[in-house]
Design an enzyme around this catalytic site. Structure first.
Site, PDB file in Angstrom:
ATOM      1  N   HIS A 166      -2.620   6.282   4.809  1.00 39.13           N
ATOM      2  CA  HIS A 166      -1.174   6.378   4.990  1.00 39.13           C
ATOM      3  C   HIS A 166      -0.683   7.738   4.509  1.00 39.13           C
ATOM      4  O   HIS A 166      -1.144   8.261   3.486  1.00 39.13           O
ATOM      5  CB  HIS A 166      -0.452   5.297   4.175  1.00 39.13           C
ATOM      6  CG  HIS A 166      -0.622   3.912   4.707  1.00 39.13           C
ATOM      7  ND1 HIS A 166      -1.243   3.635   5.904  1.00 39.13           N
ATOM      8  CD2 HIS A 166      -0.230   2.708   4.191  1.00 39.13           C
ATOM      9  CE1 HIS A 166      -1.226   2.318   6.101  1.00 39.13           C
ATOM     10  NE2 HIS A 166      -0.622   1.745   5.079  1.00 39.13           N
ATOM     11  N   CYS A 193       0.811  -1.219   0.000  1.00 44.62           N
ATOM     12  CA  CYS A 193       0.000   0.000   0.000  1.00 44.62           C
ATOM     13  C   CYS A 193       0.841   1.264   0.000  1.00 44.62           C
ATOM     14  O   CYS A 193       0.554   2.224  -0.725  1.00 44.62           O
ATOM     15  CB  CYS A 193      -0.961  -0.010   1.193  1.00 44.62           C
ATOM     16  SG  CYS A 193      -0.206  -0.503   2.756  1.00 44.62           S
TER      17      CYS A 193
END
Length: 343
Positions: A247, A133
């Site tokens: 994130h 990711c």
């Protein structure tokens, strides 16, 4: 193309759930959908006005009975290592979200906006790997800059959400925060090296004898493979933060020559799937709690280093469940369909 038979392994996890929602809204015609988890728990999922029972993967029996055209795997390294090749051997194109196959030479590692050219033929393994990711949002933000200016080195620090380890990570963060606010130490950490609530942990994955954590090695190796740049100079410190989803990355890129800021902004603003925040005082900057479109990579705080005109800072934020996993997997499937790689 006729309607496809699709299987989703890890259907009840955070990524699997998001993927099913994206599939439901997509234009992919589906004839048969099968949903698998490590244990079914008699769970049912509604999909396009039908109800599907989540099956226990261990009860699958003859793998040939699945008759799968595309199999999405988001059940973790161990599940993929055991089952992905079995699905592929029966003709399915496996799109795997684990770390099990990413660095294998016969498995393409794909971010469609960056290296779609690496998936023009069906891989001999029958497996396509979905990158980590944190890697996906990084390479999507870097792509137009590297394509235009080249690159000398990349330095970054990541600030990664609890959902990076799935629903269990979110649950542990919420339980720990609740216990802390009530004056209790709460349960011992299970999904993180230390309790995450009201904490910052500079370790994601096991640390090698050289002092490099697994997540940091992934960023280096995967970025090099995706860009086709085996000698790309990239180093990172990966940090787990008490954020549910999203994130963030502080990225410093050094180029071989001075960088014109306005041209950088123009490149990022015109990059598909990237939202650029130009003026911090007017537009603000991306933050995981207040993130906009979860399908975009959000880039802000873009600035040239006043001490080094070849250096550029930018702040990159993305929904790690969507951009960093489920959406990228769906885009890989759509690319494979468009290139006639199914069947």
């Amino acid at each position: 193309m006729s309607a496809l038979n699709i299987s989703v392994v890890g259907a009840t996890g955070a990524v699997g759930t998001a993927l099913i929602q994206l599939l439901e809204k997509s234009e992919i015609a589906i004839d048969r959908l099968r949903l698998f988890a490590s244990s079914s728990g008699a769970r049912q999922v509604k999909f396009r006005d039908q109800t599907y029972l989540v099956e226990a993967l261990r009860d699958i029996g003859d793998i040939g009975d699945t008759k799968t055209d595309i199999a999405f795997f988001s059940g973790g390294d161990d599940v993929s290592a055991v089952w992905a090749a079995q699905f592929a051997s029966q003709g399915a194109l496996v799109i795997d979200n684990s770390n099990a196959f990413r660095m294998k030479p016969d498995v393409p590692l794909i971010v469609p906006q960056v290296n779609a050219c690496s998936l023009t033929v069906r891989p001999p393994s029958g497996i396509v790997a979905n990158p980590n990711c944190s890697t996906i949002q990084l390479v999507r933000a870097l792509r137009p800059l590297i394509a235009k200016f080249g690159v000398h080195q990349v330095l970054l620090t990541t600030y990664q959400a609890a959902s990076g380890v799935g629903l269990r990570g979110i649950n542990e963060l919420e339980d720990g925060a609740e216990a802390w606010l009530e004056g209790s130490a709460g349960p011992a950490a299970e999904n993180f090296p230390f309790p995450l609530a009201f904490n910052v942990i500079p370790q994601i994955g096991e640390i090698s004898c050289e002092g490099v954590a697994l997540e940091e090695r992934k960023l280096v190796q995967e970025s090099r493979k995706i860009f086709g740049m085996p000698h790309l100079q990239l180093t990172a410190t990966c940090v787990r933060v008490p954020v549910k989803t999203g994130h963030s990355e502080a990225v410093y890129v050094e180029f071989d020559s001075d960088i014109p800021l306005e041209q950088v902004r123009e490149l990022l603003a015109n990059e598909p799937g990237v939202r650029l925040y130009v003026d911090e005082n007017r537009d603000g900057y991306p933050m995981p709690r207040f993130l906009g479109d979860p399908a975009d990579v959000h880039v802000g705080r873009v600035r040239v280093n006043p001490e080094n005109p070849r250096g550029l800072w930018m702040w990159v934020v993305a929904d790690n469940i969507q951009v960093g996993a489920a959406l990228n997997a769906l885009l890989i499937a759509q690319l494979a369909i468009a290139n006639n790689l199914i069947g």
